[in-house]
Design an enzyme around this catalytic site. Structure first.
Site, PDB file in Angstrom:
ATOM      1  N   ASN A  55       0.837  -1.110  -0.089  1.00 45.40           N
ATOM      2  CA  ASN A  55       0.046  -0.064   0.012  1.00 45.40           C
ATOM      3  C   ASN A  55       0.972   1.302   0.042  1.00 45.40           C
ATOM      4  O   ASN A  55       1.316   1.584   1.041  1.00 45.40           O
ATOM      5  CB  ASN A  55      -0.996   0.040   1.361  1.00 45.40           C
ATOM      6  CG  ASN A  55      -1.528   1.031   1.273  1.00 45.40           C
ATOM      7  OD1 ASN A  55      -1.866   2.072   0.561  1.00 45.40           O
ATOM      8  ND2 ASN A  55      -2.206   1.506   2.508  1.00 45.40           N
ATOM      9  N   LYS A  73       0.092   4.184  -0.518  1.00 48.37           N
ATOM     10  CA  LYS A  73      -0.632   5.389   0.270  1.00 48.37           C
ATOM     11  C   LYS A  73      -0.429   6.655  -0.704  1.00 48.37           C
ATOM     12  O   LYS A  73      -0.466   6.462  -2.204  1.00 48.37           O
ATOM     13  CB  LYS A  73      -0.224   5.775   1.449  1.00 48.37           C
ATOM     14  CG  LYS A  73      -0.044   4.526   2.400  1.00 48.37           C
ATOM     15  CD  LYS A  73      -0.081   4.850   3.924  1.00 48.37           C
ATOM     16  CE  LYS A  73      -0.232   3.424   4.677  1.00 48.37           C
ATOM     17  NZ  LYS A  73      -0.216   3.392   6.024  1.00 48.37           N
ATOM     18  N   HIS A  88      -9.599   1.501   4.614  1.00 44.08           N
ATOM     19  CA  HIS A  88      -8.262   1.547   5.159  1.00 44.08           C
ATOM     20  C   HIS A  88      -8.663   2.681   6.311  1.00 44.08           C
ATOM     21  O   HIS A  88      -9.627   3.584   6.185  1.00 44.08           O
ATOM     22  CB  HIS A  88      -7.275   2.171   4.302  1.00 44.08           C
ATOM     23  CG  HIS A  88      -6.087   2.092   4.849  1.00 44.08           C
ATOM     24  ND1 HIS A  88      -5.707   3.143   5.692  1.00 44.08           N
ATOM     25  CD2 HIS A  88      -4.764   1.212   4.831  1.00 44.08           C
ATOM     26  CE1 HIS A  88      -4.329   2.762   6.138  1.00 44.08           C
ATOM     27  NE2 HIS A  88      -4.176   1.692   5.459  1.00 44.08           N
ATOM     28  N   GLU A 118      -7.257   4.999   7.285  1.00 48.21           N
ATOM     29  CA  GLU A 118      -6.736   6.485   7.237  1.00 48.21           C
ATOM     30  C   GLU A 118      -7.998   7.073   6.527  1.00 48.21           C
ATOM     31  O   GLU A 118      -8.468   8.387   6.398  1.00 48.21           O
ATOM     32  CB  GLU A 118      -5.195   6.516   6.249  1.00 48.21           C
ATOM     33  CG  GLU A 118      -4.319   6.390   7.097  1.00 48.21           C
ATOM     34  CD  GLU A 118      -3.108   5.834   6.269  1.00 48.21           C
ATOM     35  OE1 GLU A 118      -2.946   5.681   5.204  1.00 48.21           O
ATOM     36  OE2 GLU A 118      -2.126   5.393   7.159  1.00 48.21           O
ATOM     37  N   GLU A 139      -5.310  -4.522  10.693  1.00 51.06           N
ATOM     38  CA  GLU A 139      -4.362  -3.327  11.207  1.00 51.06           C
ATOM     39  C   GLU A 139      -4.849  -2.533  12.343  1.00 51.06           C
ATOM     40  O   GLU A 139      -5.693  -1.858  12.120  1.00 51.06           O
ATOM     41  CB  GLU A 139      -4.339  -2.565   9.897  1.00 51.06           C
ATOM     42  CG  GLU A 139      -4.066  -3.293   8.719  1.00 51.06           C
ATOM     43  CD  GLU A 139      -3.425  -2.269   7.478  1.00 51.06           C
ATOM     44  OE1 GLU A 139      -2.420  -2.346   7.209  1.00 51.06           O
ATOM     45  OE2 GLU A 139      -4.211  -1.138   7.119  1.00 51.06           O
ATOM     46  N   GLY A 159       2.168   2.814  10.495  1.00 49.63           N
ATOM     47  CA  GLY A 159       3.058   3.958  10.267  1.00 49.63           C
ATOM     48  C   GLY A 159       3.775   4.377  11.779  1.00 49.63           C
ATOM     49  O   GLY A 159       4.442   5.312  11.762  1.00 49.63           O
ATOM     50  N   SER A 202       3.275  -1.480  10.428  1.00 48.58           N
ATOM     51  CA  SER A 202       4.695  -1.486  10.744  1.00 48.58           C
ATOM     52  C   SER A 202       5.345  -2.674  10.579  1.00 48.58           C
ATOM     53  O   SER A 202       6.330  -3.211  11.100  1.00 48.58           O
ATOM     54  CB  SER A 202       4.961  -0.891  12.283  1.00 48.58           C
ATOM     55  OG  SER A 202       4.419   0.378  12.695  1.00 48.58           O
TER      56      SER A 202
HETATM   57  P1  PGA Z   1       2.639   0.646   7.614  1.00 49.25           P
HETATM   58  O1  PGA Z   1       1.406   0.945   6.934  1.00 49.25           O
HETATM   59  O2  PGA Z   1       3.334  -0.369   7.212  1.00 49.25           O
HETATM   60  O3  PGA Z   1       3.414   1.970   7.178  1.00 49.25           O
HETATM   61  O4  PGA Z   1       2.531   0.643   8.919  1.00 49.25           O
HETATM   62  C1  PGA Z   1       0.297  -0.158   6.916  1.00 49.25           C
HETATM   63  C2  PGA Z   1      -0.882   0.320   6.251  1.00 49.25           C
HETATM   64  O5  PGA Z   1      -1.553   1.155   6.333  1.00 49.25           O
HETATM   65  O6  PGA Z   1      -1.437  -0.476   5.364  1.00 49.25           O
END
Ligand code: PGA
Length: 261
Positions: A12, A14, A99, A101, A171, A177, A217
């Protein structure tokens, strides 16, 4: 995951990278390794919309899959800024829906997620539906309650017939992140709960075909601790998927772990 399915690694990206040339360089950097292991690990890349077509050209015939980071629930019409599943069908195989976000910054609700999941599955796309608890839920011991409710609501409109194209990514929002990846034991317990709830909603037989991923992460250094979990069918990777060499290493480690199963 059934015997004819492979673990999935979903990259992903983003809202990265800002430059289209960098997007192509990233694909070209990870492709030699990712395409080597396509027989053992399904890899899907999720670039931002403007880079999808260019990335599709590079991925052609490589076995590495392509997906969008979101889609709308209607097929066409007066929906400014939206992209329909029908527009992705045929050249994108995957879409991410719900997601955290999008839930946090764009007000996406469980009801919207359910409509998107049903529309995308109905358009022959494969779907990664994301669920996960906030830090406050985690601290209050409410993970199971929150995640079960998200899974039930998100699958409310989907049909058991589409289960082979459905993936649920667990998640924890506090792990995304943050560099604070979830303890594998916590991930395992929550993924086991997700499987149980999916079975309740679409039936145990259909639920066996649903793959469940961990995300939050994930790095080349910790991926093994997740993919070696018995109920883990792969990972959704954000930050580390923007580093070609690291993502390639994640593919390699995953292929080795599943190769030994
Ligand atoms: P990350 O993001 O690996 O940077 O924690 C995962 C995600 O949001 O899909």
């Amino acid at each position: 995951m059934t015997v004819d399915q492979k673990p999935l690694l979903a990259a992903n990206w983003k809202m990265n990278p800002v430059d289209g040339g960098e997007a192509l360089a990233l694909v070209k950097g990870l492709l030699p390794v990712a395409s080597t292991y396509v027989d053992r690990v399904e890899v899907a890349l999720f670039p931002p919309f403007p880079w999808l077509l260019g990335v599709a050209e590079v991925l052609d015939q490589t076995g590495v899959k392509l997906g969008a980071q979101d889609c709308f629930w209607e097929t066409s019409g007066a929906y400014t800024g939206e992209v329909s599943p029908a527009m992705l069908r045929g050249w994108c195989q995957w879409v991410i829906i719900g997601h955290s976000e999008r839930r946090a910054y764009l007000g996406e609700t469980d009801d919207m997620v359910a409509r998107k999941v049903a529309a995308a599955l109905g358009t022959e796309l494969s779907v990664i539906m994301c669920v996960g608890e906030l830090d406050d839920h985690y601290e209050a011991g409410k993970t199971d309650e929150v995640v079960a409710a998200q899974v039930k609501a998100g699958l409310a409109l989907c049909s058991a017939d589409d289960s082979a194209r459905l993936v649920i990514a667990y998640e924890p929002v506090w792990a995304i992140g943050s560099g604070k990846s979830a303890d594998p034991e916590h991930a395992y317990k929550t993924m086991r709960l997700i499987r149980r709830v999916v079975g309740e909603v679409i039936g145990a037989g259909a639920a066996r075909k649903v793959r469940v991923l961990y995300g939050g992460s994930v790095t080349a250094a910790n991926v093994e601790s997740y993919v070696e979990l018995p109920l883990c069918d792969g990972c959704l990777i954000g930050g580390a998927s923007l580093r070609a060499a690291e993502f390639a290493q994640i593919v390699k480690v995953t292929a080795e772990v599943y190769g030994q199963r």
